[in-house]
Design a protein around this motif. Structure first.
Motif, PDB file in Angstrom:
ATOM      1  N   GLU A  35       0.844  -1.190   0.000  1.00  0.00           N
ATOM      2  CA  GLU A  35       0.000   0.000   0.000  1.00  0.00           C
ATOM      3  C   GLU A  35       0.885   1.247   0.000  1.00  0.00           C
ATOM      4  N   PRO A  36       1.632   1.463  -1.088  1.00  0.00           N
ATOM      5  CA  PRO A  36       2.539   2.609  -1.123  1.00  0.00           C
ATOM      6  C   PRO A  36       1.769   3.919  -1.218  1.00  0.00           C
ATOM      7  N   LEU A  37       2.350   4.962  -0.699  1.00  0.00           N
ATOM      8  CA  LEU A  37       1.713   6.270  -0.748  1.00  0.00           C
ATOM      9  C   LEU A  37       1.995   6.936  -2.089  1.00  0.00           C
ATOM     10  N   GLN A 161      -6.822  -1.766 -23.769  1.00  0.00           N
ATOM     11  CA  GLN A 161      -7.679  -2.883 -23.371  1.00  0.00           C
ATOM     12  C   GLN A 161      -6.996  -3.761 -22.326  1.00  0.00           C
ATOM     13  N   TYR A 162      -5.670  -3.823 -22.376  1.00  0.00           N
ATOM     14  CA  TYR A 162      -4.942  -4.583 -21.355  1.00  0.00           C
ATOM     15  C   TYR A 162      -5.024  -3.868 -20.005  1.00  0.00           C
ATOM     16  N   SER A 163      -4.767  -2.565 -20.008  1.00  0.00           N
ATOM     17  CA  SER A 163      -4.830  -1.797 -18.760  1.00  0.00           C
ATOM     18  C   SER A 163      -6.229  -1.838 -18.162  1.00  0.00           C
ATOM     19  N   PHE A 164      -7.241  -1.722 -19.022  1.00  0.00           N
ATOM     20  CA  PHE A 164      -8.625  -1.784 -18.556  1.00  0.00           C
ATOM     21  C   PHE A 164      -8.926  -3.141 -17.928  1.00  0.00           C
ATOM     22  N   SER A 165      -8.527  -4.202 -18.580  1.00  0.00           N
ATOM     23  CA  SER A 165      -8.795  -5.549 -18.073  1.00  0.00           C
ATOM     24  C   SER A 165      -8.161  -5.755 -16.703  1.00  0.00           C
ATOM     25  N   CYS A 166      -6.949  -5.270 -16.528  1.00  0.00           N
ATOM     26  CA  CYS A 166      -6.264  -5.424 -15.238  1.00  0.00           C
ATOM     27  C   CYS A 166      -6.987  -4.663 -14.135  1.00  0.00           C
ATOM     28  N   LYS A 167      -7.510  -3.484 -14.462  1.00  0.00           N
ATOM     29  CA  LYS A 167      -8.247  -2.709 -13.460  1.00  0.00           C
ATOM     30  C   LYS A 167      -9.549  -3.405 -13.073  1.00  0.00           C
ATOM     31  N   VAL A 168     -10.283  -3.893 -14.058  1.00  0.00           N
ATOM     32  CA  VAL A 168     -11.534  -4.595 -13.764  1.00  0.00           C
ATOM     33  C   VAL A 168     -11.248  -5.848 -12.945  1.00  0.00           C
ATOM     34  N   ASP A 169     -10.164  -6.527 -13.274  1.00  0.00           N
ATOM     35  CA  ASP A 169      -9.783  -7.726 -12.526  1.00  0.00           C
ATOM     36  C   ASP A 169      -9.518  -7.389 -11.060  1.00  0.00           C
ATOM     37  N   ARG A 170      -8.785  -6.318 -10.808  1.00  0.00           N
ATOM     38  CA  ARG A 170      -8.482  -5.960  -9.419  1.00  0.00           C
ATOM     39  C   ARG A 170      -9.732  -5.483  -8.686  1.00  0.00           C
ATOM     40  N   GLY A 174      -9.641  -9.974  -8.131  1.00  0.00           N
ATOM     41  CA  GLY A 174      -8.587 -10.808  -8.685  1.00  0.00           C
ATOM     42  C   GLY A 174      -7.215 -10.233  -8.377  1.00  0.00           C
ATOM     43  N   GLY A 175      -6.185 -10.999  -8.639  1.00  0.00           N
ATOM     44  CA  GLY A 175      -4.826 -10.519  -8.441  1.00  0.00           C
ATOM     45  C   GLY A 175      -4.376 -10.595  -6.997  1.00  0.00           C
ATOM     46  N   LEU A 176      -3.156 -10.105  -6.768  1.00  0.00           N
ATOM     47  CA  LEU A 176      -2.544 -10.194  -5.444  1.00  0.00           C
ATOM     48  C   LEU A 176      -2.903  -9.022  -4.544  1.00  0.00           C
ATOM     49  N   ASN A 177      -3.200  -7.875  -5.135  1.00  0.00           N
ATOM     50  CA  ASN A 177      -3.446  -6.665  -4.351  1.00  0.00           C
ATOM     51  C   ASN A 177      -4.928  -6.329  -4.306  1.00  0.00           C
ATOM     52  N   SER A 178      -5.349  -5.719  -3.221  1.00  0.00           N
ATOM     53  CA  SER A 178      -6.741  -5.306  -3.099  1.00  0.00           C
ATOM     54  C   SER A 178      -6.986  -4.053  -3.932  1.00  0.00           C
ATOM     55  N   ALA A 179      -8.250  -3.806  -4.253  1.00  0.00           N
ATOM     56  CA  ALA A 179      -8.618  -2.651  -5.072  1.00  0.00           C
ATOM     57  C   ALA A 179      -8.269  -1.352  -4.354  1.00  0.00           C
ATOM     58  N   ARG A 180      -7.917  -0.358  -5.140  1.00  0.00           N
ATOM     59  CA  ARG A 180      -7.585   0.967  -4.610  1.00  0.00           C
ATOM     60  C   ARG A 180      -8.714   1.947  -4.932  1.00  0.00           C
ATOM     61  N   LEU A 184     -11.548   2.493 -10.066  1.00  0.00           N
ATOM     62  CA  LEU A 184     -12.741   2.635 -10.901  1.00  0.00           C
ATOM     63  C   LEU A 184     -12.565   3.770 -11.902  1.00  0.00           C
ATOM     64  N   ASP A 185     -12.065   4.901 -11.441  1.00  0.00           N
ATOM     65  CA  ASP A 185     -11.841   6.013 -12.364  1.00  0.00           C
ATOM     66  C   ASP A 185     -10.790   5.654 -13.406  1.00  0.00           C
ATOM     67  N   ASP A 186      -9.748   4.927 -12.992  1.00  0.00           N
ATOM     68  CA  ASP A 186      -8.742   4.477 -13.957  1.00  0.00           C
ATOM     69  C   ASP A 186      -9.386   3.629 -15.052  1.00  0.00           C
ATOM     70  N   ALA A 187     -10.246   2.695 -14.647  1.00  0.00           N
ATOM     71  CA  ALA A 187     -10.903   1.825 -15.623  1.00  0.00           C
ATOM     72  C   ALA A 187     -11.732   2.641 -16.607  1.00  0.00           C
ATOM     73  N   VAL A 188     -12.442   3.636 -16.099  1.00  0.00           N
ATOM     74  CA  VAL A 188     -13.250   4.507 -16.956  1.00  0.00           C
ATOM     75  C   VAL A 188     -12.360   5.263 -17.941  1.00  0.00           C
ATOM     76  N   GLN A 189     -11.251   5.786 -17.451  1.00  0.00           N
ATOM     77  CA  GLN A 189     -10.323   6.511 -18.318  1.00  0.00           C
ATOM     78  C   GLN A 189      -9.769   5.602 -19.419  1.00  0.00           C
ATOM     79  N   TYR A 190      -9.423   4.380 -19.050  1.00  0.00           N
ATOM     80  CA  TYR A 190      -8.797   3.470 -20.014  1.00  0.00           C
ATOM     81  C   TYR A 190      -9.770   3.031 -21.102  1.00  0.00           C
ATOM     82  N   ILE A 191     -11.009   2.723 -20.728  1.00  0.00           N
ATOM     83  CA  ILE A 191     -11.958   2.294 -21.760  1.00  0.00           C
ATOM     84  C   ILE A 191     -12.318   3.476 -22.663  1.00  0.00           C
ATOM     85  N   HIS A 192     -12.313   4.672 -22.099  1.00  0.00           N
ATOM     86  CA  HIS A 192     -12.563   5.870 -22.907  1.00  0.00           C
ATOM     87  C   HIS A 192     -11.452   6.066 -23.935  1.00  0.00           C
TER      88      HIS A 192
END
Length: 246
Positions: A35-37, A161-170, A174-180, A184-192
């Motif tokens: 959980e880096p700052l 599409q790769y960046s979006f998929s990784c965000k939706v997965d988290r 999914g994945g090793l880290n919990s959602a930040r 959600l905003d990142d996912a919206v930006q990437y699909i846009h």
């Protein structure tokens, strides 16, 4: 030793040396690593990348890397005020490229003590399926969406599409880290950005599920909930009356 045996031996040696370079650039785990700052703003990142570029250029190099995550949002999309590192990959880098990147990143730390030794790393490569690394590299190089460029160093955005998929997965657990909070905003930006690049305004859910299969991510019922959240956030962000994923 035959010529074929010599070539095979050289190839194995090169792969092993490249793996060593990967470990050199991957950040060391610390108690706070999960959980880096986010403390590197646009100007700090821009100056740091300029210092890396200048070092590489002084030593006769010219390297291209592909960024994912917060650096893309902070520098290119300007949708975040700060991030904690520049996370990159490029499956075509040579041993000399890695050496220049390592030394350039360390030189940047010496010039700006706000940077930690993990500020510039390629840890993300370990989360990309091995059989997709060349493909993603070649696609990013072909699309060539530049987020930073100076003599010695170019930083491109990873395929959206790769960046979006990784965000939706988290976001779906999914994945090793919990959602930040910013995922959600990142996912919206990437699909846009994906849609802007391709001249469309909607994506079929079956296409998104296909991305998950392609990148070896697991699709669960939780993904359906996340897609609904993405649709709602997209409508609010861009003031549209339709779902972006249908």
């Amino acid at each position: 030793m035959s010529k074929d045996e010599a070539i095979s031996r050289y190839s194995r040696l090169r792969q092993r040396r490249n793996a060593d370079r990967l470990r050199d650039l991957a950040p060391r785990r610390t108690s706070g690593h999960e959980e880096p700052l986010p403390n590197l703003d646009y100007q700090t990142l821009w100056n740091a990348l300029n210092n890396v570029a200048a070092y590489i250029d002084r030593h006769g190099g010219n390297v291209t890397v592909i960024a994912v995550g917060g650096a893309v949002n902070t520098i290119h999309l300007r949708s975040r005020n700060a991030t904690h590192d520049v996370d990159f990959f490029n499956n075509q880098l040579t041993v000399n490229d890695y050496e220049l990147l390592i030394r350039g990143a360390r030189d940047a730390v010496r010039r700006d003590r706000r940077l930690t030794e993990e500020w510039f790393n390629n840890r993300t490569i370990f989360f990309i399926p091995q059989e997709r690394r060349n493909e993603l590299t070649e696609e990013a190089l072909l699309i060539h969406e530049v987020i930073f460029r100076a003599a010695g160093l170019t930083v491109l955005a990873a395929p959206w599409q790769y960046s979006f998929s990784c965000k939706v997965d988290r976001l779906s657990g999914g994945g090793l880290n919990s959602a930040r909070s910013y995922d959600l905003d990142d996912a919206v930006q990437y699909i846009h950005r994906y849609l802007l690049q391709r001249g469309g305004r909607q994506v079929n859910k079956s296409t998104v599920r296909g991305w998950f299969v392609h990148y070896q991510l697991q699709w669960t019922h939780a993904n359906e909930t996340v897609i609904a959240r993405v649709n709602a956030a997209y409508r609010a962000k861009f003031h549209v009356g339709y779902d972006v994923i249908v």
